[in-house]
Write a protein that holds these residues in place. Sequence first.
Motif: not given
Length: 121
Positions: A8-13, A35-43, A102-104, A106-113
């Motif tokens: 879900a986080v990756a899709i939002c990003a 910028l508000y969207g970026l704040m949301g993904v950061e949250a 923003c593309i970075t 999901p890549v980081l999340i995939m690697r974390m997984y």
Amino acid sequence: MISGYAVAVAICALALAVWSFVLVAVNRPPTQPLLYGLMGVEALLLVQVVISVVLLISGERPGSIITFLIYLIVALLVLPLGTVWALAERTRASTAVLGVACITVPVLIMRMYQVWEGASA
């Protein structure tokens, strides 16, 4: 790691990345809603940190805890750093920087997984 939440986080990003690149295509600087969207993904990323810490405290372990923590920290920092860069120079290029940040994520999340699942493989 909770895979559904990570997806879900990756899709939002990725949605924000598309939005950023649309703004680049129409030659616009970063907008306030972006910028508000970026704040949301950061949250959402902060919640991912909390989830990860709780799982680590409960005894679950990734394949490599150091690698996992580095990916987690970088994922948390990439959007704020991109935003600072973008706000320092409000141009079309700065909007592209936000798209790349923003593309970075999901890549980081995939690697974390992948690192997390390495423990059970």
